[in-house]
Design a protein around this motif. Sequence first.
Motif, PDB file in Angstrom:
ATOM      1  N   ARG A  71     -18.223  -2.942  41.083  1.00 26.37           N
ATOM      2  CA  ARG A  71     -16.850  -4.026  40.774  1.00 26.37           C
ATOM      3  C   ARG A  71     -16.341  -3.413  39.227  1.00 26.37           C
ATOM      4  NH1 ARG A  71     -15.078  -7.135  43.933  1.00 26.37           N
ATOM      5  NH2 ARG A  71     -17.116  -7.668  45.229  1.00 26.37           N
ATOM      6  N   SER A  72     -17.311  -3.329  38.370  1.00 26.51           N
ATOM      7  CA  SER A  72     -16.592  -2.686  37.251  1.00 26.51           C
ATOM      8  C   SER A  72     -15.993  -1.368  37.080  1.00 26.51           C
ATOM      9  CB  SER A  72     -17.934  -2.659  36.227  1.00 26.51           C
ATOM     10  OG  SER A  72     -18.909  -1.591  36.607  1.00 26.51           O
ATOM     11  N   GLN A  73     -16.384  -0.383  38.049  1.00 24.23           N
ATOM     12  CA  GLN A  73     -15.723   0.768  37.874  1.00 24.23           C
ATOM     13  C   GLN A  73     -14.505   0.605  38.675  1.00 24.23           C
ATOM     14  OE1 GLN A  73     -18.882   2.555  40.611  1.00 24.23           O
ATOM     15  NE2 GLN A  73     -19.412   3.941  38.630  1.00 24.23           N
ATOM     16  N   ALA A  74     -14.604  -0.210  39.669  1.00 23.69           N
ATOM     17  CA  ALA A  74     -12.987  -0.337  40.609  1.00 23.69           C
ATOM     18  C   ALA A  74     -12.078  -1.272  39.649  1.00 23.69           C
ATOM     19  CB  ALA A  74     -13.484  -1.236  41.845  1.00 23.69           C
TER      20      ALA A  74
ATOM     21  N   LEU B  38     -17.510  -7.092  31.167  1.00 23.81           N
ATOM     22  CA  LEU B  38     -18.208  -8.260  31.841  1.00 23.81           C
ATOM     23  C   LEU B  38     -19.026  -7.954  33.063  1.00 23.81           C
ATOM     24  CD1 LEU B  38     -16.049 -11.390  30.870  1.00 23.81           C
ATOM     25  CD2 LEU B  38     -18.167 -10.703  29.977  1.00 23.81           C
ATOM     26  N   GLN B  39     -18.225  -7.385  34.296  1.00 22.28           N
ATOM     27  CA  GLN B  39     -18.799  -6.998  35.379  1.00 22.28           C
ATOM     28  C   GLN B  39     -20.075  -5.880  35.017  1.00 22.28           C
ATOM     29  OE1 GLN B  39     -18.295  -7.723  38.834  1.00 22.28           O
ATOM     30  NE2 GLN B  39     -17.658  -9.579  37.920  1.00 22.28           N
ATOM     31  N   GLU B  40     -19.666  -5.031  34.189  1.00 19.82           N
ATOM     32  CA  GLU B  40     -21.012  -4.039  33.930  1.00 19.82           C
ATOM     33  C   GLU B  40     -22.058  -4.420  33.507  1.00 19.82           C
ATOM     34  OE1 GLU B  40     -21.523   0.603  33.515  1.00 19.82           O
ATOM     35  OE2 GLU B  40     -20.406  -0.856  34.710  1.00 19.82           O
ATOM     36  N   ILE B  41     -22.204  -5.380  32.418  1.00 18.11           N
ATOM     37  CA  ILE B  41     -23.230  -5.854  31.627  1.00 18.11           C
ATOM     38  C   ILE B  41     -23.856  -6.923  32.365  1.00 18.11           C
ATOM     39  CG2 ILE B  41     -22.105  -5.118  29.782  1.00 18.11           C
ATOM     40  CD1 ILE B  41     -21.804  -8.260  28.969  1.00 18.11           C
ATOM     41  N   GLY B  42     -23.341  -7.629  33.646  1.00 15.11           N
ATOM     42  CA  GLY B  42     -24.530  -8.465  34.212  1.00 15.11           C
ATOM     43  C   GLY B  42     -24.834  -9.582  33.301  1.00 15.11           C
TER      44      GLY B  42
ATOM     45  N   LEU C 154     -19.046 -17.362  23.571  1.00 20.39           N
ATOM     46  CA  LEU C 154     -18.438 -17.986  24.675  1.00 20.39           C
ATOM     47  C   LEU C 154     -17.173 -18.807  24.864  1.00 20.39           C
ATOM     48  CD1 LEU C 154     -19.782 -17.653  27.366  1.00 20.39           C
ATOM     49  CD2 LEU C 154     -20.927 -19.805  27.349  1.00 20.39           C
ATOM     50  N   LYS C 155     -16.993 -19.596  23.802  1.00 21.07           N
ATOM     51  CA  LYS C 155     -15.743 -20.389  23.680  1.00 21.07           C
ATOM     52  C   LYS C 155     -14.612 -19.611  23.450  1.00 21.07           C
ATOM     53  CE  LYS C 155     -17.115 -23.021  20.375  1.00 21.07           C
ATOM     54  NZ  LYS C 155     -17.310 -24.378  19.372  1.00 21.07           N
ATOM     55  N   ALA C 156     -14.721 -18.494  22.950  1.00 23.09           N
ATOM     56  CA  ALA C 156     -13.738 -17.479  22.441  1.00 23.09           C
ATOM     57  C   ALA C 156     -13.122 -16.869  23.705  1.00 23.09           C
ATOM     58  CB  ALA C 156     -14.274 -16.606  21.507  1.00 23.09           C
ATOM     59  N   PHE C 157     -13.783 -16.755  24.644  1.00 21.65           N
ATOM     60  CA  PHE C 157     -13.260 -15.904  25.804  1.00 21.65           C
ATOM     61  C   PHE C 157     -12.057 -16.588  26.562  1.00 21.65           C
ATOM     62  CE2 PHE C 157     -17.596 -13.627  26.005  1.00 21.65           C
ATOM     63  CZ  PHE C 157     -16.814 -12.392  26.358  1.00 21.65           C
ATOM     64  N   ASP C 158     -11.080 -15.946  26.721  1.00 19.87           N
ATOM     65  CA  ASP C 158      -9.731 -16.301  27.460  1.00 19.87           C
ATOM     66  C   ASP C 158     -10.065 -16.719  28.783  1.00 19.87           C
ATOM     67  OD1 ASP C 158      -7.368 -15.613  29.488  1.00 19.87           O
ATOM     68  OD2 ASP C 158      -6.578 -15.534  27.398  1.00 19.87           O
ATOM     69  N   THR C 159      -9.627 -17.871  28.991  1.00 23.58           N
ATOM     70  CA  THR C 159      -9.832 -18.407  30.553  1.00 23.58           C
ATOM     71  C   THR C 159      -9.809 -17.456  31.773  1.00 23.58           C
ATOM     72  OG1 THR C 159      -7.535 -19.247  30.730  1.00 23.58           O
ATOM     73  CG2 THR C 159      -8.970 -20.612  29.855  1.00 23.58           C
ATOM     74  N   ASN C 160      -8.868 -16.480  31.723  1.00 19.89           N
ATOM     75  CA  ASN C 160      -8.831 -15.621  32.528  1.00 19.89           C
ATOM     76  C   ASN C 160      -9.778 -14.701  32.895  1.00 19.89           C
ATOM     77  OD1 ASN C 160      -5.998 -16.045  34.377  1.00 19.89           O
ATOM     78  ND2 ASN C 160      -5.433 -16.221  31.898  1.00 19.89           N
TER      79      ASN C 160
ATOM     80  N   PHE D  78     -17.368 -12.982  34.651  1.00 23.49           N
ATOM     81  CA  PHE D  78     -18.626 -12.935  34.712  1.00 23.49           C
ATOM     82  C   PHE D  78     -19.499 -12.944  35.958  1.00 23.49           C
ATOM     83  CE2 PHE D  78     -17.368 -14.979  30.688  1.00 23.49           C
ATOM     84  CZ  PHE D  78     -18.201 -14.934  29.764  1.00 23.49           C
ATOM     85  N   GLN D  79     -20.344 -11.918  35.992  1.00 17.74           N
ATOM     86  CA  GLN D  79     -21.129 -12.090  37.148  1.00 17.74           C
ATOM     87  C   GLN D  79     -21.783 -13.324  37.403  1.00 17.74           C
ATOM     88  OE1 GLN D  79     -23.709  -8.802  38.343  1.00 17.74           O
ATOM     89  NE2 GLN D  79     -22.467  -7.212  37.229  1.00 17.74           N
ATOM     90  N   PRO D  80     -21.959 -13.678  38.746  1.00 15.56           N
ATOM     91  CA  PRO D  80     -22.623 -15.097  39.122  1.00 15.56           C
ATOM     92  C   PRO D  80     -24.027 -14.965  38.538  1.00 15.56           C
ATOM     93  CG  PRO D  80     -21.719 -14.094  41.043  1.00 15.56           C
ATOM     94  CD  PRO D  80     -21.391 -13.074  40.053  1.00 15.56           C
ATOM     95  N   ILE D  81     -25.094 -13.899  38.392  1.00 13.49           N
ATOM     96  CA  ILE D  81     -26.086 -13.877  37.880  1.00 13.49           C
ATOM     97  C   ILE D  81     -26.206 -14.095  36.379  1.00 13.49           C
ATOM     98  CG2 ILE D  81     -27.521 -12.668  39.707  1.00 13.49           C
ATOM     99  CD1 ILE D  81     -27.024 -10.102  37.916  1.00 13.49           C
ATOM    100  N   ALA D  82     -25.116 -13.628  35.746  1.00 13.25           N
ATOM    101  CA  ALA D  82     -24.982 -14.183  34.295  1.00 13.25           C
ATOM    102  C   ALA D  82     -24.731 -15.497  34.018  1.00 13.25           C
ATOM    103  CB  ALA D  82     -23.718 -13.181  33.760  1.00 13.25           C
TER     104      ALA D  82
END
Length: 1197
Positions: free
Chosen positions: A595-598, A1071-1075, A1086-1092, A1097-1101
Motif C-alpha cells: 500500500r505504501s508503494q501504491a 506511515l504505511q511503509e513503517i508499520g 502523535l498529537k502533531a499529526f494532521d487528522t487526515n 497508520f497501519q492497524p498493527i501500529a
Amino acid sequence: MLWSESIHFWWHGMCCIAGKRCCARAQFSQKLSTQKLEQLRLTETTVPFCCVIPEEMSRLLKICFLLLSMNHTEITHSQNSEDLPPLLHKAVEEVITGKYLNALLDILHFQSSNVWTADMLTKVMAYFHAQEVMFTLSSLQMSIRSYLKNLLYQPRQLLSEFQQLDEQQFQTAMKYLFNSKKDHLEMGNIILDWDKTRERIFQSPGVNRTLFLVTLDKCFLALSALDCVDILSQVLRVSAVNYLQPDVIGSLPNVLQEDAFRNLSTVFKDLYDKTSANTQSALYGWMKQILQKSYNMSGFNESTSWVSAENLWILGRYMVHLPLEEILKISLNEIRLFISYDNATKQLDAVYDITPELAQAFLERIKSSGFDMRNTSTIYRLGLLVCFYDDMEQMDAAVARALLHQMIKCNQLRGFQAEVQKLKSQLLNIAMQNQTLNDVLGSLSDAVVGLTSSQLESLSPEAVHNAIATLNQVSGWAKSQVMILSSKYLSYEKVLSFYNVSQMGALVTGISTQSFYSMNPKELSQIVQGTTSQYLPDLSPAQQQGILRKIAASGDFSSSVKDIQGAFFKEVPLSDLWKQTGYSSSMMKEKELRRSQALYLYELLSKKNYPVDLLSTGQLVKGVTCQLIESMSTDIFLNNFKFFENNLHLLSPYQVNCLAWKFWKVSNASIPPFLLLVLPVEYLEYVSGPLCVPFIESLGKTEMDLLNPSLHKKNIVLQKVQECLNGSVADEYDVDLLGNLICHLPPAFLHSRMSLRAMATALHQFKVCRQLSHEQKTEIKYKLLELYGSTNNWTAETTLDVGPFIALLSKGELNVLAEKFPDIILQIAKTIGPVSSAEELLSTVFESVSNATANTESSLTRPVSLTFFPDCLGTRAPSSDEIIKLAEANVFWSVQELKCMDAGTFEKNVELLGTVSGFNGSQLIALKEKAKQVWGSLPDWKSYHIVSLGRIALALTEHEIEELDLHSVDTISVLSQQTEWTRMQARSILQGFLEDSGQMISTLKSFDLVGLGAILCALNSTEIMSIRTAEFSAAVARIGLLFCSTPVLRQFKKMTESVFGTATSWNGSVLQEIGTIAGGLNEDELKAFDTNLMPYFQPIAIRFIPPEVFQALSPEQIANLGPENAAVVTRSQHEHLNASQLQSLQLALDGARTSTPETQNGASTTQAVQTPAPSGAPCLSGFGIWLCAVFTLHLPF
C-alpha cells in the motif's frame, strides 16, 4: 441523473404500490374512463410510496402495470380481436390479464416468423383502447422492464410462472435465454437491452436455480434432449455444488437418447469436483441405471457384469464408486479392451479419490486379462493405479524406475500418502540394486524427496549436475534438502551465472543469500526478468533483499526495477522508488504493490495520467486516497467505479468508506447496496419489503470481512438480514440469496431458524467460511446430526460431506466413525488446524492409527535404541508410516515414545515433526535430544540440520545455541520465523550470528537485517542506533512487521527519522511503509499529526501505541482513524479515553464522515464531526423513495 429524473424513471420502471390510496386502487375495475385514468395519473407523484409483500406481487403487478402505463392517448376508431393475428391476440389478452411473461414470450415467438408493421402496432393499441386500457410505447417498454426486474428478485415466483408456460412459450424462453445471439430485443418500436438483461439473469443464483429446476421439469418434454443437456451444462456452471443435491438427481430423466446421455454424463464428469460425495454417489447410481438398461442383457447372469469397456469410459471418474464385487466381476475381455483405449490413461490419471482396495482390484483384473504388469508400456497406462502397485516380488531395477517415474502423479491422491511413501521407498531400494545413488539419481523421479539429508549429503556434485533436468521438475522438497542439492550443484558449476540458475528450477530457493549478493548484477537482472522469475516469490525475504540490494548498488536499478514483476516487486523499498524516474501506468499492470508503494506511485502517476489508465492496472487502486476520490468529477467517478468494485479485495475499509460517501454525494439514487454497510447505521433503517432482496444479494456477493464493519454495525446488518428473511432460512432459495452472508448468521438463528432443507444446501457454503466461531460450529453440528441422524448410520459419503465439522462431535461419535471409515477420518484430520481446535478428533485419529499399527505388526523398539535409552524395552516407538499419517496428531506421542524413536525414523521425518504446533516443552526437548543422538555434537551440525528442526529448535538452551554454527543469514532467517523465543535465546542467536559471520551491527547489510527478523527485537538502543541508515532504509518495511517492545520501537522510530525526516513531516505512504514502528511515537509527535493522516497508520501500529500515549490523540484525530484502525483499538487503550474521545471512536467505527477532504497537495481544514442525515435535501423527506430508486436504477436493464 437529476433527482426529478430519478423519480420519473423509477415511477415508470418499478411496480411499487403507493400509500393507502394506491393500495385501495387495487380494488377498482380495470375498465376506467379516460378522465378517471388521467386524474389518477396526475395524482401519482403526490402519494407516498408503500412496499409490496412478495405474496401480493402477482396480483398487484397486473394493476400496477395498468395504472402506471396508461396515458391520455386518443385513438379514434374501435378495433375488434378478429383484426389481430391469433398469437398476437393471445398475447394482448395475456397483457390485460396480467400474464406478462406469457405475453412477452408469445410476442417474441410471433415476431420470429412475422414482420412488425406500423399498422400492426396501431391495431394492438386500438385493441387496448377498445378494452378501455391505453398504453403508450414508452410506458409499455418501461412496464416490461420493471416486470422483468421484479421477477429476477422473486425466483420462486419465476419458477411458478415458468411451470405454467405452454410448450411453445417454454421453447421460446429457452431459445432467447440460451441460444439467442441478439444484444437487443425489438418489438416494433419497443427495445429491450437483452444482453444486459441476460447477464443479470445469470448473475442471480436464485434465478439460475429456477432455470435449472424448470429445465429438469419441462425441457426434456419440450425440446430435444441434446438441447436440454446443453442448457443444463450452462446453468450448472454457475453453482453445481448447490444445485446438484442428491434429491434433485431423482428428477433426471431415466430414459435418454445415447448421444444426449453421453453428453450429460460428460457434463457431470466435468463437474465431479464441484459436487458433494453424496451427489457423486447419486449421479453414479443414475448413470448405472441407464447403462444397465442399455446393456445387452441377453447373456446376463449374476456372474456377468454390466461394466463393459465402453461403460467404464462413460463412467469416467465415477468408476471409483463401483463396488469391489462389481469390479471383480468385470469381464477380462472388457478390461483388456478398456486399458487398450488411448484415453484410458487420461481417465485413470484423474481418479484422485480411488481407495487402495478398489485400485488393487482393478490391478488384479488388468493382470488377469493378460497384460504384463512389468512392461513399461503397461505401467504408463495405469494412471494413478500405480500408486497402489503391490507386485514387488523379484522386480528388477528398470521396472522399479519406470514405476517411480509414473508415481510422480501420486501426490494428487486424496489421502494415502503414507502408503505411497512406503511404496516409493521400497521401489527406491530396488532401483538402486547393485548401483550407487550417484548412478541412479536422475532416474528416481520424485522419490528423491524421500531421501534423508545424510543420503543427499553423500551425493557427488557431478551426480547432482547430471541429474538437474530431473531434480528441477520435482516438487515437495523440504528446505534442508534444497539447501544440500543447491550447494552440490553450485560447487560443481564453480561460478553462479544466469544460465546455471535458470537450470535449477525450484532448487533456486536453496541458493544462499550471500551467493545471490555475490553475483554479477547484470546476471541478476536477467534472473528477475527471465523464466526463473516465477520462483522469486518462493525465496525468503532475505534472499529477495540480497538480489535487490545488489541490483540497486549497480547503478542500473532504474531500468531493472521496471522489469520486476509479480509479488517480488513488493520487496522494493519505498526509498528506492523515490530515487527512480520514468514510471508509467503500463508498467504497473503485472506488479503487486504494497500500500505504501501504491500511495506514492498513484499520486506520482496521477499528474500525467487519466484515472482510467491508473485504476485499470488493478493494484494501483490501493493507492487512491480519499482526497483523490473526492476530487474526481461525477462522470469520472461513476464511469470508473467498476474498477473499485472489481478490486474490492485490494481496498482498505477506509477507502471503501470514502467510496460510499462519494457515491452518496454524486448519485445516491444508484449507490450499490453493499456500500450502505460502511455508512452509519441509520442508512439501513428503511431497507425492508421488496428492497430486501437486492440488499441481501449485494451483501452476499461481498466479503463482509473486507468491509470490516464494527461489531455493533455488523449485528444491526444481520438483524436487518433476518428481518428481510422473515426470521428464517427456509429453503435453498434463501441459501442462494444469502451467499457469503451465511457465514455471519448468529448461532441462535442457526439453532432455531434454519430449516433442515436449507441446511442440506448450506453445508458446502459453511465449509468454505473462513472464521466461524466455536458457537456457530456447534449449532451447525447439531443441525447436521438432526439432518443425517446418528453417526452410527452415517455413510462414507456423508462423513466426507460433513468434513471438518466432525471435529465438533463427541469422542464416542468420533470413535464410531473412525472404526467404520478410518481413512476418511484421517483425510479430514489433515485439513484441521492445531490441536487446540480439534483435540478430540486428533486424539481419535492417534488412537485409530496406533491400534491399526499394533494389529499389523509389532512395534517394539529395535535393540539399537537400547544403547542410548535402556528403558525403551517394551515401549512402542513411532514409525515413519504413523508419523506421516498423524501430522498434527503426532502431538499425542508421549515423551518416552519420542525418546525411543529409531534414528532413521527421526532423520526421515524431522521436518514434519518440526511443524507440529502442539508439542509441549518436554516433547520438544526429547526431540532435540534425539537430534543430538542422530547428528552428533552441536558444533558439527550443518546449516541444513538447524533449518530442518522447525519448532524443535525452541528447545535449544542459550548455551546450546552458542555452540551452533550460525554464520549463514539463511539459517538465521529460518530460526527467526519461530515466534516463541525468549529474549535470552534471541540474544544468543544474534551474538552467534555476529561472531560466526565476523560482523558487527554497524556492518550488517539490509538482507542481514531482514533475515534476523524478530531477533532484531532483542537489540538494545545502542545497537539499533549503530545500524547504517542506508541499510535500515532498505529493510524498514520488513522491520515494520515486527512485534517488538515499546523501547525498541522508539529506537527504530529514531532510525526511521534519519531516513524519512522528522515524524511530523511523514505522509501517508511513509506511515504505511513503517508499520509497527509508528507505535514508537511519543505523545507530542502523535498529537502533531494532521487528522487526515490518521487512517494511514497501519492497524498493527495502532495496537502497539501505549495506552498512555494513545490517550493524547484529540477527538478529531480519533474520529478520523477510519473504521479499520478504530476496530483494533485495544481494551487498555479504550479505558484511557475520555467521553469525548470515546464518542469520536464510535464515529470512526460507524464510518461517519468526519472532515472536509484536504486538497490534493495535502492542506486540509478539519471541521466539526458530522454525519449527514439520510433525510438530507436530495432525498426530500422520503428516504423510502430514495431506497426504491437505489435498487431499481442500479440494475443493468
